[in-house]
Write an enzyme that holds these catalytic residues in place. Structure first.
Site, PDB file in Angstrom:
ATOM      1  N   THR A 175       0.845  -1.190   0.000  1.00 39.59           N
ATOM      2  CA  THR A 175       0.000   0.000   0.000  1.00 39.59           C
ATOM      3  C   THR A 175       0.884   1.244   0.000  1.00 39.59           C
ATOM      4  O   THR A 175       1.851   1.331   0.754  1.00 39.59           O
ATOM      5  CB  THR A 175      -0.933   0.037   1.218  1.00 39.59           C
ATOM      6  OG1 THR A 175      -1.796  -1.099   1.181  1.00 39.59           O
ATOM      7  CG2 THR A 175      -1.783   1.303   1.212  1.00 39.59           C
ATOM      8  N   PHE A 235       1.224   5.291   0.579  1.00 36.92           N
ATOM      9  CA  PHE A 235       0.652   6.369   1.383  1.00 36.92           C
ATOM     10  C   PHE A 235       1.284   7.697   0.986  1.00 36.92           C
ATOM     11  O   PHE A 235       2.479   7.773   0.708  1.00 36.92           O
ATOM     12  CB  PHE A 235       0.925   6.133   2.870  1.00 36.92           C
ATOM     13  CG  PHE A 235       0.222   4.944   3.464  1.00 36.92           C
ATOM     14  CD1 PHE A 235      -0.979   5.091   4.153  1.00 36.92           C
ATOM     15  CD2 PHE A 235       0.766   3.671   3.346  1.00 36.92           C
ATOM     16  CE1 PHE A 235      -1.624   3.997   4.703  1.00 36.92           C
ATOM     17  CE2 PHE A 235       0.124   2.573   3.900  1.00 36.92           C
ATOM     18  CZ  PHE A 235      -1.071   2.737   4.576  1.00 36.92           C
TER      19      PHE A 235
END
Length: 241
Positions: free
Chosen positions: A191, A193
């Site tokens: 992921t 960010f």
């Protein structure tokens, strides 16, 4: 083990970790907190926000120095609500981190895996552990608002027939016991960010995290196109791990 895999290392800014407040969506112990630690270290103070809208408002109103927002995941794709909010927000990208996602099954102390009938977690985390649920068809999935929040919910309910899927460090934070590690279907699960701020002052990579056992790759530039390219490289790297 979930690790900070990449982090952007921008120039030094004025903020220091001792005075830094960073907002995240979700509870402490979620993957967003890992992203905070990869950029700012362990002395940064976490401000949990229940929704992405609340997260953006906290940074825009000055209640935190930075907001850490997930932009995309190699398995689930783009986080559309965050992209929508970025279009209308005055916040600027000040840094980025890419975190490898590894899910663990955890329960309250004394609860055995054979006792578990229900499994709490965020819908995306539940969907990323499909092989585990196919292997254990008697388990009922219970969707919640957050991975780490699911562990907190176990503790608040005193649940003896339930477990949660969350990052490993959530177990330490909420006094749970890990039953199974590595539930994710794909190891190439990352992921990305963004660290967002009102003035765009660059985030500072916490050099103390560059310790044995961590894999850190410095990338340049904050443009979404460059970041997406690096994320796909990490996806291919993860397939070979």
């Amino acid at each position: 083990m979930t690790r900070a895999v990449t982090a952007q290392q921008p120039p030094d800014g004025r903020a220091t970790a001792t005075s830094l407040v960073v907002a995240i969506q979700g509870e402490r112990g979620a993957f967003s907190e890992l992203a905070v630690r990869s950029l700012f270290g362990h002395r940064a103070r976490i401000l949990p926000c229940p929704e992405f809208d609340t997260l953006f408002r906290a940074a825009e109103a000055g209640r935190c120095r930075y907001a850490l927002a997930p932009i995309e995941n190699t398995i689930a794709g783009s986080i559309h609500r965050v992209h929508d909010l970025l279009l209308d927000s005055p916040l600027k990208v000040a840094g980025e981190a890419v975190i490898r996602v590894s899910h663990a099954l955890m329960a309250l102390p004394g609860v055995r895996r054979r006792d578990v009938r229900r499994v709490y977690s965020h819908p995306v985390a539940l969907a990323q552990c499909e092989r585990f649920f196919r292997k254990h068809p008697r388990l009922t999935r219970v969707a919640t608002y957050d991975t780490a929040g699911s562990v907190r919910l176990l503790r608040e309910e005193g649940a003896r027939d339930a477990a949660a899927i969350a990052p490993e460090h959530a177990a330490r934070l909420y006094g749970a016991r890990i039953l199974t590690r590595g539930l994710e279907d794909h190891r190439a699960n990352f992921t990305r960010f963004f660290a967002l701020s009102r003035d765009g002052e660059r985030a500072i990579l916490a050099s103390r995290l560059l310790r044995k056992g961590s894999r850190v790759v410095v990338v340049s530039g904050t443009s979404p196109r460059v970041g997406a390219t690096n994320l796909m490289k990490l996806h291919r790297l993860g397939e070979r791990l």
